[in-house]
Write a protein that holds these residues in place. Structure first.
Motif, PDB file in Angstrom:
ATOM      1  N   PHE A 228       0.843  -1.191   0.000  1.00  0.00           N
ATOM      2  CA  PHE A 228       0.000   0.000   0.000  1.00  0.00           C
ATOM      3  C   PHE A 228       0.877   1.240   0.000  1.00  0.00           C
ATOM      4  CE2 PHE A 228      -1.804   3.357   2.753  1.00  0.00           C
ATOM      5  CZ  PHE A 228      -2.847   3.764   1.941  1.00  0.00           C
ATOM      6  N   HIS A 229       0.549   2.184  -0.849  1.00  0.00           N
ATOM      7  CA  HIS A 229       1.236   3.472  -0.881  1.00  0.00           C
ATOM      8  C   HIS A 229       0.182   4.559  -0.786  1.00  0.00           C
ATOM      9  CE1 HIS A 229       4.182   6.523  -1.704  1.00  0.00           C
ATOM     10  NE2 HIS A 229       3.614   6.880  -2.838  1.00  0.00           N
ATOM     11  N   ASN A 230       0.451   5.582  -0.015  1.00  0.00           N
ATOM     12  CA  ASN A 230      -0.556   6.587   0.309  1.00  0.00           C
ATOM     13  C   ASN A 230      -0.713   7.622  -0.816  1.00  0.00           C
ATOM     14  OD1 ASN A 230      -2.515   7.613   1.959  1.00  0.00           O
ATOM     15  ND2 ASN A 230      -1.136   8.822   3.204  1.00  0.00           N
ATOM     16  N   HIS A 231      -1.182   7.155  -1.950  1.00  0.00           N
ATOM     17  CA  HIS A 231      -1.471   8.060  -3.066  1.00  0.00           C
ATOM     18  C   HIS A 231      -2.868   7.760  -3.578  1.00  0.00           C
ATOM     19  CE1 HIS A 231       0.768   4.854  -5.655  1.00  0.00           C
ATOM     20  NE2 HIS A 231      -0.331   4.396  -5.133  1.00  0.00           N
ATOM     21  N   ALA A 232      -3.380   8.617  -4.434  1.00  0.00           N
ATOM     22  CA  ALA A 232      -4.771   8.453  -4.866  1.00  0.00           C
ATOM     23  C   ALA A 232      -4.954   8.937  -6.296  1.00  0.00           C
ATOM     24  CB  ALA A 232      -5.700   9.222  -3.938  1.00  0.00           C
ATOM     25  N   MET A 233      -5.865   8.302  -6.990  1.00  0.00           N
ATOM     26  CA  MET A 233      -6.303   8.761  -8.300  1.00  0.00           C
ATOM     27  C   MET A 233      -7.559   9.599  -8.081  1.00  0.00           C
ATOM     28  SD  MET A 233      -5.274   8.489 -11.429  1.00  0.00           S
ATOM     29  CE  MET A 233      -4.310   6.972 -11.450  1.00  0.00           C
ATOM     30  N   MET A 234      -7.520  10.875  -8.461  1.00  0.00           N
ATOM     31  CA  MET A 234      -8.625  11.777  -8.208  1.00  0.00           C
ATOM     32  C   MET A 234      -9.314  12.207  -9.499  1.00  0.00           C
ATOM     33  SD  MET A 234      -7.301  14.384  -5.217  1.00  0.00           S
ATOM     34  CE  MET A 234      -8.940  15.126  -5.042  1.00  0.00           C
ATOM     35  N   SER A 235     -10.629  12.327  -9.432  1.00  0.00           N
ATOM     36  CA  SER A 235     -11.406  12.855 -10.552  1.00  0.00           C
ATOM     37  C   SER A 235     -12.465  13.802 -10.005  1.00  0.00           C
ATOM     38  CB  SER A 235     -12.073  11.733 -11.338  1.00  0.00           C
ATOM     39  OG  SER A 235     -12.898  12.269 -12.370  1.00  0.00           O
ATOM     40  N   PHE A 236     -12.691  14.892 -10.720  1.00  0.00           N
ATOM     41  CA  PHE A 236     -13.674  15.891 -10.314  1.00  0.00           C
ATOM     42  C   PHE A 236     -14.875  15.910 -11.264  1.00  0.00           C
ATOM     43  CE2 PHE A 236      -9.671  17.104  -8.486  1.00  0.00           C
ATOM     44  CZ  PHE A 236      -9.986  17.644  -7.255  1.00  0.00           C
ATOM     45  N   GLU A 237     -14.977  14.918 -12.123  1.00  0.00           N
ATOM     46  CA  GLU A 237     -16.027  14.913 -13.139  1.00  0.00           C
ATOM     47  C   GLU A 237     -17.335  14.352 -12.595  1.00  0.00           C
ATOM     48  OE1 GLU A 237     -15.060  13.604 -16.981  1.00  0.00           O
ATOM     49  OE2 GLU A 237     -13.140  14.642 -17.055  1.00  0.00           O
ATOM     50  N   THR A 238     -18.434  14.832 -13.165  1.00  0.00           N
ATOM     51  CA  THR A 238     -19.767  14.415 -12.730  1.00  0.00           C
ATOM     52  C   THR A 238     -19.940  12.902 -12.837  1.00  0.00           C
ATOM     53  OG1 THR A 238     -20.692  16.543 -13.424  1.00  0.00           O
ATOM     54  CG2 THR A 238     -22.231  14.732 -13.096  1.00  0.00           C
ATOM     55  N   GLY A 239     -19.464  12.319 -13.933  1.00  0.00           N
ATOM     56  CA  GLY A 239     -19.572  10.875 -14.120  1.00  0.00           C
ATOM     57  C   GLY A 239     -18.849  10.094 -13.046  1.00  0.00           C
ATOM     58  N   ALA A 240     -17.704  10.623 -12.594  1.00  0.00           N
ATOM     59  CA  ALA A 240     -16.938   9.958 -11.543  1.00  0.00           C
ATOM     60  C   ALA A 240     -17.688   9.994 -10.214  1.00  0.00           C
ATOM     61  CB  ALA A 240     -15.575  10.628 -11.385  1.00  0.00           C
ATOM     62  N   LEU A 241     -18.386  11.096  -9.936  1.00  0.00           N
ATOM     63  CA  LEU A 241     -19.156  11.194  -8.690  1.00  0.00           C
ATOM     64  C   LEU A 241     -20.307  10.194  -8.701  1.00  0.00           C
ATOM     65  CD1 LEU A 241     -19.318  15.064  -8.070  1.00  0.00           C
ATOM     66  CD2 LEU A 241     -17.516  13.434  -7.500  1.00  0.00           C
ATOM     67  N   LYS A 242     -20.948  10.025  -9.848  1.00  0.00           N
ATOM     68  CA  LYS A 242     -22.021   9.028  -9.968  1.00  0.00           C
ATOM     69  C   LYS A 242     -21.454   7.621  -9.778  1.00  0.00           C
ATOM     70  CE  LYS A 242     -26.036   7.219 -11.256  1.00  0.00           C
ATOM     71  NZ  LYS A 242     -25.660   5.797 -11.355  1.00  0.00           N
ATOM     72  N   TRP A 243     -20.320   7.356 -10.383  1.00  0.00           N
ATOM     73  CA  TRP A 243     -19.648   6.063 -10.250  1.00  0.00           C
ATOM     74  C   TRP A 243     -19.311   5.804  -8.777  1.00  0.00           C
ATOM     75  CZ3 TRP A 243     -15.029   3.899  -8.672  1.00  0.00           C
ATOM     76  CH2 TRP A 243     -14.645   2.686  -9.256  1.00  0.00           C
ATOM     77  N   GLY A 244     -18.791   6.835  -8.103  1.00  0.00           N
ATOM     78  CA  GLY A 244     -18.446   6.696  -6.691  1.00  0.00           C
ATOM     79  C   GLY A 244     -19.663   6.461  -5.812  1.00  0.00           C
ATOM     80  N   GLU A 245     -20.781   7.092  -6.155  1.00  0.00           N
ATOM     81  CA  GLU A 245     -22.021   6.889  -5.403  1.00  0.00           C
ATOM     82  C   GLU A 245     -22.498   5.445  -5.549  1.00  0.00           C
ATOM     83  OE1 GLU A 245     -24.654   7.608  -2.709  1.00  0.00           O
ATOM     84  OE2 GLU A 245     -23.487   9.333  -3.428  1.00  0.00           O
ATOM     85  N   ASP A 246     -22.388   4.898  -6.741  1.00  0.00           N
ATOM     86  CA  ASP A 246     -22.777   3.506  -6.955  1.00  0.00           C
ATOM     87  C   ASP A 246     -21.849   2.553  -6.202  1.00  0.00           C
ATOM     88  OD1 ASP A 246     -24.827   4.386  -8.546  1.00  0.00           O
ATOM     89  OD2 ASP A 246     -23.816   3.962 -10.443  1.00  0.00           O
ATOM     90  N   MET A 247     -20.572   2.884  -6.153  1.00  0.00           N
ATOM     91  CA  MET A 247     -19.616   2.078  -5.401  1.00  0.00           C
ATOM     92  C   MET A 247     -19.949   2.098  -3.913  1.00  0.00           C
ATOM     93  SD  MET A 247     -15.456   2.496  -5.119  1.00  0.00           S
ATOM     94  CE  MET A 247     -15.569   4.146  -4.388  1.00  0.00           C
ATOM     95  N   TYR A 248     -20.250   3.279  -3.380  1.00  0.00           N
ATOM     96  CA  TYR A 248     -20.608   3.402  -1.962  1.00  0.00           C
ATOM     97  C   TYR A 248     -21.878   2.602  -1.665  1.00  0.00           C
ATOM     98  CZ  TYR A 248     -22.466   5.387   2.322  1.00  0.00           C
ATOM     99  OH  TYR A 248     -23.008   5.525   3.576  1.00  0.00           O
ATOM    100  N   ARG A 249     -22.892   2.722  -2.512  1.00  0.00           N
ATOM    101  CA  ARG A 249     -24.150   2.021  -2.292  1.00  0.00           C
ATOM    102  C   ARG A 249     -23.951   0.500  -2.326  1.00  0.00           C
ATOM    103  NH1 ARG A 249     -26.584   3.934  -6.305  1.00  0.00           N
ATOM    104  NH2 ARG A 249     -27.210   5.872  -5.313  1.00  0.00           N
ATOM    105  N   PHE A 250     -23.069   0.032  -3.197  1.00  0.00           N
ATOM    106  CA  PHE A 250     -22.783  -1.396  -3.307  1.00  0.00           C
ATOM    107  C   PHE A 250     -22.251  -1.950  -1.988  1.00  0.00           C
ATOM    108  CE2 PHE A 250     -19.534  -4.676  -4.156  1.00  0.00           C
ATOM    109  CZ  PHE A 250     -20.323  -5.663  -4.740  1.00  0.00           C
ATOM    110  N   TYR A 251     -21.282  -1.256  -1.382  1.00  0.00           N
ATOM    111  CA  TYR A 251     -20.706  -1.736  -0.127  1.00  0.00           C
ATOM    112  C   TYR A 251     -21.614  -1.442   1.070  1.00  0.00           C
ATOM    113  CZ  TYR A 251     -16.416  -2.987  -2.478  1.00  0.00           C
ATOM    114  OH  TYR A 251     -15.499  -3.593  -3.319  1.00  0.00           O
ATOM    115  N   ARG A 252     -22.385  -0.390   0.990  1.00  0.00           N
ATOM    116  CA  ARG A 252     -23.327  -0.079   2.084  1.00  0.00           C
ATOM    117  C   ARG A 252     -24.355  -1.198   2.222  1.00  0.00           C
ATOM    118  NH1 ARG A 252     -26.287  -0.052   5.403  1.00  0.00           N
ATOM    119  NH2 ARG A 252     -27.587   1.570   6.361  1.00  0.00           N
TER     120      ARG A 252
END
Length: 261
Positions: A228-252
């Motif tokens: 593990f290395h403490n770095h991140a891939m970041m996106s500020f696009e609307t599509g990425a936020l929707k993708w992230g919301e679906d990812m959160y809902r999946f694990y929730r």
């Protein structure tokens, strides 16, 4: 014939740009030249190739996609976007465990759009990257899914929660047990706030961390060797936020809320 058609679609940037342009509406040659900033001679060669393949048609002084051309281009756009996500940060994707992302989300990876790799400064390797923390403090809410332990998290999230940021964390059982053992007071403080949530996921989370806010999505993967290395891939696009919301809902949906310890 199959190979010729693949070459028609993918060997020329001008052809790809034209096809994506025509998915919006039919256009005449002047509109095409102006939009794509090309000359007539350069574009007419590409247009003839696409007409010969039956992908575009010429009617009433306008060029448009054929019926099957529309099907092809609609299928082509996600592939091109996926290639863009990959090529922009090729070394990162090659060196990390991409298969740790759930399959149904990995198949939509093109939705991340333009991504930026952010890393902490060399003398602060165990801290969160500055660009990530700068945007966290500007966020109205934070949703994180994590299978990695970081001592910075309890303090950073308690500080943000006290400022009114809504925070929801999904962590694995090993991470929860470590927080409970080593940071029990901070854990009690966090759980006791009205604007915080904590969930423990019993299933495997195959990546280090995914952070979603109203501003950005960040994704941290493990190296292929499990490091593990403490770095991140970041996106500020609307599509990425929707993708992230679906990812959160999946694990929730596979997690249990912790309301007391």
């Amino acid at each position: 014939m199959k190979l010729a058609l693949l070459g028609t679609l993918f060997l020329s940037d001008k052809r790809k740009d034209l096809l994506i342009l025509l998915i919006e509406r039919p256009m005449n040659i002047d509109e095409i030249k102006t939009t794509l900033n090309v000359t007539s001679s350069a574009m007419m060669t590409q247009i003839k190739i696409l007409i010969d393949q039956g992908i575009i048609l010429y009617e009433d002084d306008h060029y448009k996609l054929s019926s099957f051309g529309e099907v092809i281009v609609k299928k082509m756009i996600p592939l091109l976007n996926t290639l863009m996500v990959y090529e922009d940060n090729k070394q990162y994707w090659e060196n990390h465990k991409v298969n740790g992302i759930p399959t149904h989300l990995l198949e939509r990876i093109e939705e991340l759009g333009v991504c930026e790799l952010v890393e902490p400064e060399l003398n602060r390797m165990y801290e969160l990257p500055k660009k990530l923390t700068d945007n966290l403090v500007k966020s109205e809410y934070i949703k994180e899914i994590s299978s990695s332990f970081s001592p910075a998290y309890p303090y950073k999230y308690i500080e943000l929660a006290r400022k009114g940021v809504r925070i929801s964390l999904i962590i694995t059982e090993p991470v929860f047990e470590r927080f409970e053992t080593e940071y029990s007071e901070q854990l009690k403080d966090y759980i006791g706030m009205e604007n915080t949530e904590l969930f423990v996921c019993k299933d495997d989370i195959g990546f280090a961390s995914g952070v979603l806010t109203d501003r950005f999505l960040s994704l941290t993967l493990f190296y292929k060797n499990g490091m593990f290395h403490n770095h991140a891939m970041m996106s500020f696009e609307t599509g990425a936020l929707k993708w992230g919301e679906d990812m959160y809902r999946f694990y929730r949906n596979t997690s249990q809320e912790v309301t007391d310890i």
